[in-house]
Design a protein around this motif. Structure first.
Motif, mmCIF file in Angstrom:
data_model
loop_
_atom_site.group_PDB
_atom_site.id
_atom_site.type_symbol
_atom_site.label_atom_id
_atom_site.label_comp_id
_atom_site.label_asym_id
_atom_site.label_seq_id
_atom_site.Cartn_x
_atom_site.Cartn_y
_atom_site.Cartn_z
ATOM 1 N N ILE A 1 0.848 -1.187 0.000
ATOM 2 C CA ILE A 1 0.000 0.000 0.000
ATOM 3 C C ILE A 1 0.887 1.242 0.000
ATOM 4 C CG2 ILE A 1 -0.206 -0.033 2.522
ATOM 5 C CD1 ILE A 1 -3.018 1.192 2.150
ATOM 6 N N GLY A 2 0.523 2.210 -0.808
ATOM 7 C CA GLY A 2 1.231 3.477 -0.856
ATOM 8 C C GLY A 2 0.254 4.628 -0.673
ATOM 9 N N TYR A 3 0.675 5.608 0.117
ATOM 10 C CA TYR A 3 -0.215 6.734 0.416
ATOM 11 C C TYR A 3 0.586 8.027 0.384
ATOM 12 C CZ TYR A 3 -3.225 9.900 3.085
ATOM 13 O OH TYR A 3 -3.976 10.976 3.504
ATOM 14 N N THR A 4 0.069 9.029 -0.321
ATOM 15 C CA THR A 4 0.713 10.342 -0.396
ATOM 16 C C THR A 4 -0.337 11.418 -0.167
ATOM 17 O OG1 THR A 4 2.363 9.554 -1.987
ATOM 18 C CG2 THR A 4 2.067 11.929 -1.810
ATOM 19 N N ASN A 5 -0.044 12.302 0.772
ATOM 20 C CA ASN A 5 -0.966 13.395 1.061
ATOM 21 C C ASN A 5 -0.158 14.589 1.540
ATOM 22 O OD1 ASN A 5 -3.029 15.104 1.711
ATOM 23 N ND2 ASN A 5 -4.028 13.733 3.165
ATOM 24 N N GLY A 6 0.050 15.539 0.620
ATOM 25 C CA GLY A 6 0.803 16.732 0.973
ATOM 26 C C GLY A 6 2.229 16.414 1.362
ATOM 27 N N ALA A 7 2.603 16.701 2.601
ATOM 28 C CA ALA A 7 3.978 16.542 3.058
ATOM 29 C C ALA A 7 4.314 15.111 3.439
ATOM 30 C CB ALA A 7 4.237 17.460 4.257
ATOM 31 N N GLU B 1 9.122 -11.163 4.034
ATOM 32 C CA GLU B 1 9.622 -9.817 4.278
ATOM 33 C C GLU B 1 8.508 -8.837 4.633
ATOM 34 O OE1 GLU B 1 12.035 -8.379 1.123
ATOM 35 O OE2 GLU B 1 13.303 -10.167 1.065
ATOM 36 N N THR B 2 8.856 -7.907 5.513
ATOM 37 C CA THR B 2 7.993 -6.782 5.853
ATOM 38 C C THR B 2 8.750 -5.500 5.534
ATOM 39 O OG1 THR B 2 6.938 -8.009 7.643
ATOM 40 C CG2 THR B 2 6.710 -5.617 7.678
ATOM 41 N N GLU B 3 8.127 -4.612 4.766
ATOM 42 C CA GLU B 3 8.766 -3.364 4.376
ATOM 43 C C GLU B 3 7.856 -2.191 4.731
ATOM 44 O OE1 GLU B 3 9.483 -3.681 0.206
ATOM 45 O OE2 GLU B 3 10.413 -5.668 0.376
ATOM 46 N N VAL B 4 8.414 -1.192 5.398
ATOM 47 C CA VAL B 4 7.661 0.008 5.761
ATOM 48 C C VAL B 4 8.577 1.217 5.566
ATOM 49 C CG1 VAL B 4 6.413 1.252 7.568
ATOM 50 C CG2 VAL B 4 6.324 -1.250 7.492
ATOM 51 N N SER B 5 8.061 2.264 4.964
ATOM 52 C CA SER B 5 8.839 3.497 4.817
ATOM 53 C C SER B 5 7.917 4.698 4.900
ATOM 54 C CB SER B 5 9.604 3.513 3.489
ATOM 55 O OG SER B 5 8.712 3.629 2.396
ATOM 56 N N LEU B 6 8.467 5.801 5.403
ATOM 57 C CA LEU B 6 7.708 7.044 5.442
ATOM 58 C C LEU B 6 8.649 8.224 5.270
ATOM 59 C CD1 LEU B 6 7.962 8.794 8.365
ATOM 60 C CD2 LEU B 6 6.865 6.729 9.202
ATOM 61 N N SER B 7 8.111 9.289 4.745
ATOM 62 C CA SER B 7 8.857 10.531 4.562
ATOM 63 C C SER B 7 7.926 11.698 4.838
ATOM 64 C CB SER B 7 9.410 10.620 3.134
ATOM 65 O OG SER B 7 10.056 11.862 2.919
ATOM 66 N N TYR B 8 8.444 12.682 5.583
ATOM 67 C CA TYR B 8 7.630 13.847 5.921
ATOM 68 C C TYR B 8 8.471 15.099 5.725
ATOM 69 C CZ TYR B 8 4.676 17.128 8.462
ATOM 70 O OH TYR B 8 3.891 18.212 8.793
ATOM 71 N N THR B 9 7.932 16.064 4.997
ATOM 72 C CA THR B 9 8.626 17.319 4.732
ATOM 73 C C THR B 9 7.781 18.487 5.195
ATOM 74 O OG1 THR B 9 9.752 16.388 2.792
ATOM 75 C CG2 THR B 9 9.666 18.784 2.961
ATOM 76 N N GLU B 10 8.367 19.342 5.986
ATOM 77 C CA GLU B 10 7.701 20.553 6.462
ATOM 78 C C GLU B 10 8.675 21.712 6.301
ATOM 79 O OE1 GLU B 10 4.758 22.940 7.516
ATOM 80 O OE2 GLU B 10 4.495 20.763 7.459
ATOM 81 N N GLY B 11 8.451 22.505 5.240
ATOM 82 C CA GLY B 11 9.365 23.609 4.975
ATOM 83 C C GLY B 11 10.749 23.102 4.629
ATOM 84 N N ALA B 12 11.747 23.559 5.381
ATOM 85 C CA ALA B 12 13.133 23.181 5.112
ATOM 86 C C ALA B 12 13.529 21.869 5.769
ATOM 87 C CB ALA B 12 14.071 24.288 5.596
ATOM 88 N N LEU B 13 12.644 21.280 6.572
ATOM 89 C CA LEU B 13 12.965 20.079 7.333
ATOM 90 C C LEU B 13 12.335 18.842 6.696
ATOM 91 C CD1 LEU B 13 14.213 18.821 9.918
ATOM 92 C CD2 LEU B 13 12.002 19.236 11.040
ATOM 93 N N THR B 14 13.134 17.773 6.559
ATOM 94 C CA THR B 14 12.648 16.497 6.032
ATOM 95 C C THR B 14 13.078 15.377 6.962
ATOM 96 O OG1 THR B 14 12.747 17.231 3.725
ATOM 97 C CG2 THR B 14 12.732 14.868 4.104
ATOM 98 N N PHE B 15 12.136 14.472 7.255
ATOM 99 C CA PHE B 15 12.425 13.310 8.093
ATOM 100 C C PHE B 15 12.003 12.058 7.341
ATOM 101 C CE2 PHE B 15 10.792 10.010 10.923
ATOM 102 C CZ PHE B 15 11.921 9.747 11.682
ATOM 103 N N GLY B 16 12.813 11.006 7.445
ATOM 104 C CA GLY B 16 12.477 9.756 6.768
ATOM 105 C C GLY B 16 12.859 8.554 7.590
ATOM 106 N N ALA B 17 12.161 7.452 7.375
ATOM 107 C CA ALA B 17 12.467 6.193 8.042
ATOM 108 C C ALA B 17 12.100 5.053 7.104
ATOM 109 C CB ALA B 17 11.689 6.060 9.358
ATOM 110 N N ALA B 18 12.935 4.013 7.075
ATOM 111 C CA ALA B 18 12.679 2.854 6.223
ATOM 112 C C ALA B 18 13.103 1.594 6.946
ATOM 113 C CB ALA B 18 13.420 2.982 4.900
ATOM 114 N N MET B 19 12.236 0.564 6.917
ATOM 115 C CA MET B 19 12.530 -0.724 7.526
ATOM 116 C C MET B 19 12.218 -1.829 6.525
ATOM 117 S SD MET B 19 11.423 -3.706 9.080
ATOM 118 C CE MET B 19 9.685 -3.479 9.451
ATOM 119 N N ASP B 20 13.185 -2.738 6.333
ATOM 120 C CA ASP B 20 13.015 -3.854 5.407
ATOM 121 C C ASP B 20 13.628 -5.089 6.065
ATOM 122 O OD1 ASP B 20 12.994 -5.735 3.417
ATOM 123 O OD2 ASP B 20 13.888 -4.456 1.879
ATOM 124 N N SER B 21 12.782 -6.023 6.507
ATOM 125 C CA SER B 21 13.281 -7.194 7.219
ATOM 126 C C SER B 21 14.144 -8.090 6.333
ATOM 127 C CB SER B 21 12.109 -8.002 7.784
ATOM 128 O OG SER B 21 11.296 -8.515 6.735
#
Length: 332
Positions: free
Chosen positions: A245-251, A269-289
């Motif tokens: 499943i993939g979901y994108t909404n704004g940031a 395998e279990t794979e999960v990733s997310l990315s969040y951007t707010e202005g100049a700041l970006t945070f990301g996390a990715a997990m792949d068993s």
């Protein structure tokens, strides 16, 4: 008289510069502290490293023949980047040992093969590409081994067809260390032909592919998009199935995938990733068993954050292997 000669020379010089084509420069200066591995190669001790890169790119498009090239300069020296020559629907590109259509993995580290990270290395030298009327053909070859790959694509409305033939029966040339021993001891790669088809109807995308190997492999998937969400169900020749499943909404961008019935006797395998951007700041996390016991950007868990201030980017990242890296980069 002298003024007239100087003026004429200046005009001639300006004209020659104008006819030479377009030129651009880009680069970056980077300071890093920490240590990050790659693939199955662990990182060393934390330390400072600095990098300086400058790329000078030039393009000629004054006639029917176009040509482009790049001079790459960094702290280790200078090198020529890819050189492309185009005329109409044809494009020839030369980039020694860097054409990704051909890529093999070196043998696991032994007493004679001392550098190994488990990742594939490109070794193609040049490609010839044709594109017109929905048809695309690309032929890639390694000059030393004569290994080659050919990809043919065709698109007509909602239907896309592909055929890829690859012969890595020789593999990349081994490389040696200055003091003796083999730095990369390469073996053979794939020898196969793969055909595929993709069809789009409404919110659904249906894709299938298969090859002609003795132990044939195939993949099939159906993806449905509704609003900001895409759900994909896939299967392959091992009877392994997966749901993503993939979901994108704004940031926010979020994706997740789970395998079932993995016939390789591995954990599904279990794979999960997310990315969040707010202005100049970006945070990301990715997990792949499926990336257990890997390092660096290929580790099982990777966290990263960055902040952009004008031309300067401050970034930090870490992994489940107790790796950490902080960098400050000025791009121009």
């Amino acid at each position: 008289m002298k003024k007239v000669l100087l003026t004429t020379t200046a005009i001639g010089f300006a004209a020659s510069m104008a006819s030479a084509g377009d030129m651009s420069m880009s680069g970056a200066i980077k300071l890093t502290y920490g240590a990050f591995g790659t693939g199955e190669l662990a990182a060393g001790a934390d330390d400072f490293t600095s990098e300086a890169d400058l790329d000078v790119a030039a393009t000629s498009a004054g006639g029917n023949i176009t040509m482009s090239g790049t001079l790459e300069i960094d702290e280790s020296g200078t090198a020529s980047g890819p050189v492309s020559i185009g005329m109409g629907a044809l494009t020839f590109t030369y980039d020694k040992n860097d054409m990704g259509a051909l890529a093999v993995t070196s043998a696991k580290a032994t007493s004679s093969a001392t550098v190994w990270d488990g990742e594939a290395d490109s070794y193609g030298d040049y490609s010839v590409a044709f594109a017109a009327g929905g048809i695309g053909v690309t032929y890639t070859k390694d000059q030393e081994s004569s290994d080659n790959a050919m990809a043919v694509t065709y698109s007509a409305g909602a239907l896309s067809l592909s055929l890829t033939s690859i012969d890595e029966g020789t593999g990349a040339a081994d490389t040696t260390l200055a003091g003796g021993g083999t730095a990369h001891d390469y073996g053979k790669g794939d020898v196969k032909t793969t055909v595929g088809a993709t069809y789009v109807t409404g919110p659904y995308t249906i894709a299938i592919s298969g090859d002609d190997q003795t132990a044939q492999t195939w993949d099939a998937s159906v993806a449905m998009t509704t609003g900001d969400t895409t759900v994909t169900v896939a299967a392959d020749e091992t009877n392994m199935m997966s749901v993503g499943i993939g979901y994108t909404n704004g940031a926010l961008t979020l994706s997740a995938r789970q395998e079932f019935n993995n016939a390789a006797n591995d954990d599904s395998e279990t794979e999960v990733s997310l990315s969040y951007t707010e202005g100049a700041l970006t945070f990301g996390a990715a997990m792949d068993s499926g990336q257990a016991n890997h390092y660096g950007d290929e580790a099982e868990l990777v966290l990263n954050a960055s902040y952009v201030d004008g031309d300067v980017t401050v970034a930090a990242k870490g992994t489940d292997q107790d790796e950490m890296e902080v960098s400050v980069t000025f791009s121009f």
